[in-house]
Write a protein that holds these residues in place. Structure first.
Motif, PDB file in Angstrom:
ATOM      1  N   GLY A 173      88.750  20.414 110.674  1.00 39.62           N
ATOM      2  CA  GLY A 173      87.848  19.468 111.167  1.00 39.62           C
ATOM      3  C   GLY A 173      88.501  18.210 111.684  1.00 39.62           C
ATOM      4  O   GLY A 173      87.940  17.832 112.718  1.00 39.62           O
ATOM      5  N   GLU A 174      89.487  17.716 111.091  1.00 31.81           N
ATOM      6  CA  GLU A 174      90.094  16.443 111.511  1.00 31.81           C
ATOM      7  C   GLU A 174      90.610  16.671 112.850  1.00 31.81           C
ATOM      8  O   GLU A 174      90.751  15.693 113.764  1.00 31.81           O
ATOM      9  CB  GLU A 174      90.956  15.886 110.592  1.00 31.81           C
ATOM     10  N   ALA A 175      91.209  17.762 113.113  1.00 33.57           N
ATOM     11  CA  ALA A 175      92.086  17.958 114.562  1.00 33.57           C
ATOM     12  C   ALA A 175      91.161  17.970 115.603  1.00 33.57           C
ATOM     13  O   ALA A 175      91.489  17.589 116.791  1.00 33.57           O
ATOM     14  CB  ALA A 175      92.784  19.564 114.275  1.00 33.57           C
TER      15      ALA A 175
ATOM     16  N   GLY B  18      85.917  13.835 117.078  1.00 32.13           N
ATOM     17  CA  GLY B  18      85.963  12.846 118.385  1.00 32.13           C
ATOM     18  C   GLY B  18      86.045  13.876 119.600  1.00 32.13           C
ATOM     19  O   GLY B  18      85.846  13.148 120.879  1.00 32.13           O
ATOM     20  N   LEU B  19      86.285  14.885 119.548  1.00 40.42           N
ATOM     21  CA  LEU B  19      86.550  15.568 120.947  1.00 40.42           C
ATOM     22  C   LEU B  19      85.409  16.421 121.228  1.00 40.42           C
ATOM     23  O   LEU B  19      84.469  16.718 120.160  1.00 40.42           O
ATOM     24  CB  LEU B  19      87.836  16.466 120.758  1.00 40.42           C
TER      25      LEU B  19
ATOM     26  N   LYS C  75      85.390  21.392 126.109  1.00 39.81           N
ATOM     27  CA  LYS C  75      86.696  22.146 126.481  1.00 39.81           C
ATOM     28  C   LYS C  75      87.695  21.665 125.320  1.00 39.81           C
ATOM     29  O   LYS C  75      88.726  22.597 124.768  1.00 39.81           O
ATOM     30  CB  LYS C  75      87.152  22.354 127.650  1.00 39.81           C
ATOM     31  N   ALA C  76      87.929  20.118 125.304  1.00 44.38           N
ATOM     32  CA  ALA C  76      89.003  19.499 124.537  1.00 44.38           C
ATOM     33  C   ALA C  76      88.812  19.919 122.999  1.00 44.38           C
ATOM     34  O   ALA C  76      89.962  20.293 122.382  1.00 44.38           O
ATOM     35  CB  ALA C  76      88.922  18.121 124.591  1.00 44.38           C
ATOM     36  N   ARG C  77      87.598  20.110 122.377  1.00 41.38           N
ATOM     37  CA  ARG C  77      87.257  20.253 121.148  1.00 41.38           C
ATOM     38  C   ARG C  77      87.596  21.750 121.072  1.00 41.38           C
ATOM     39  O   ARG C  77      88.508  22.306 119.956  1.00 41.38           O
ATOM     40  CB  ARG C  77      85.849  20.104 120.790  1.00 41.38           C
ATOM     41  N   LEU C  78      87.286  22.673 121.866  1.00 47.10           N
ATOM     42  CA  LEU C  78      87.743  24.011 121.755  1.00 47.10           C
ATOM     43  C   LEU C  78      89.318  24.353 121.796  1.00 47.10           C
ATOM     44  O   LEU C  78      89.799  25.195 120.798  1.00 47.10           O
ATOM     45  CB  LEU C  78      87.171  25.067 122.718  1.00 47.10           C
TER      46      LEU C  78
END
Length: 361
Positions: free
Chosen positions: A55-57, A60-61, A64-67
């Protein structure tokens, strides 16, 4: 203006009821399913820590950046593990062989990884494919199916189907018929697994001798009670998908149709809602605290009622797809012992009989 708004609402409601014809499966929830006795081992705390790291990784994203962050983190799950298998890349169909020492290449497992159809890869699930090859003496092929949103949902389904057809007649050394064939997968891949064995039956293909589904989704309509009741007890899926509980189900169904280009009531996306007759022996493993618990329970109950041999084995307090944390987690070791025993029973004839049909395809 009010009458126009009411007319539009009426049309939307009518269209929803027409398009998403849902069979009420709540009667399946009345069946009792035993849960193994015991409490999570101390190692489960470390697993929960790894879940928090995931989750920490991506905190805030967005978009696409989160994925991409999620995909990178998942691919790193196998790093640092001592794996017994040789991992061999395959170009067509795209995927990866996991070959434990001494495995019989005529014994094969098609493995379909999870990741909500948008993440995961053969690399992310090497802990599982390595252990499967070791305990079964089989050559395990992890298909690298196309993921959303870059590709359509059905592209990934077709990749799994193509890999299945190919695996019937090809091993890691080339053309060679399979003597024993298993389809297995977790989460989204577990749903693909259950849809694939039904597709093989419907198309007259050589059926798998057995199927294994780890915490499968089985139903995209999100109507099973645990989809909402277990949000607070599911440390992996709860934080990601728990917010859906605040959205009316018809809205979710329309959004699913738009994203997947397949109705959430279609057996391709929701194998629970298809024909469950004449399927091979199937083992389902689930946790009693995960959001997908009742999806597994409903599938097991409905398939059994249709005459297909299914075993549902439930562990207490485990994270979603805890098997991926082998060898750290003792309960993951137990799960693989359970898989080995299940397949041994299938091969000896003590657990059902897989329907076998020849194929011209």
């Amino acid at each position: 203006m009010l009458w126009i708004l009411l007319a539009v609402i009426a049309l939307v409601v009518a269209a929803t009821l027409t398009l998403f014809r849902l069979e009420d499966l709540s009667h399946l929830d009345r069946q009792q399913h035993p849960v193994r006795e015991g409490t999570p081992s101390p190692a489960n705390r470390e697993v929960l820590g790894r879940i928090r790291e995931m989750g920490e990784a991506s905190r805030g994203l967005r978009g696409k950046a989160r994925l991409m962050a999620l995909r990178k983190h998942m691919d790193g799950l196998s790093e640092g593990l001592e794996l017994a298998s040789e991992f061999r890349f395959c170009e067509e169909p795209r995927g990866e062989w996991a070959l434990a020492p001494g495995c019989d290449t005529r014994r094969r497992i098609l493995y379909i990884h999870g990741g909500a159809w948008a993440a995961g890869s053969p690399r992310s699930h090497r802990a599982i494919t390595d252990r499967l090859s070791t305990i079964t003496r089989a050559a395990v092929f992890a298909v690298d199916y196309r993921l959303m949103p870059e590709h359509r949902f059905m592209d990934g389904v077709r990749d799994c189907r193509d890999a299945y057809i190919w695996l019937v007649k090809h091993g890691p050394e080339g053309a060679e018929p399979a003597d024993f064939l298993v389809v297995a997968g977790d989460s989204a891949g577990g749903s693909h697994t259950l849809g694939l064995i039904a597709w093989a039956r419907d198309n007259g293909l050589r059926q798998a001798d057995a199927a294994i589904a780890l915490s499968p989704s089985t139903d995209l309509t999100l109507t099973a009670p645990s989809n909402r009741d277990n949000i607070g007890t599911d440390p992996l899926l709860g934080p990601v998908f728990g917010g859906l509980s605040k959205i009316p189900l018809p809205v979710i169904w329309w959004a699913t149709l738009a994203a997947f280009r397949v109705s959430p009531t279609s057996p391709v996306a929701s194998p629970l809602r298809g024909n469950l007759e004449n399927l091979p022996p199937t083992l389902i493993q689930a946790s009693d605290t995960e959001m997908l618990l009742d999806n597994a329970r409903r599938y097991a109950a409905r398939a059994t009622a249709a005459g297909s041999p299914v075993a549902l084995h439930t562990w207490p307090g485990m994270v979603h797809v805890w098997q991926i944390f082998v060898p750290l987690l003792p309960e993951a070791e137990e799960a693989f012992d359970d898989i080995r025993d299940f397949l041994s029973d299938v091969e000896s004839g003590r657990f059902g009989a897989a329907p076998r049909e020849s194929s011209t395809g």
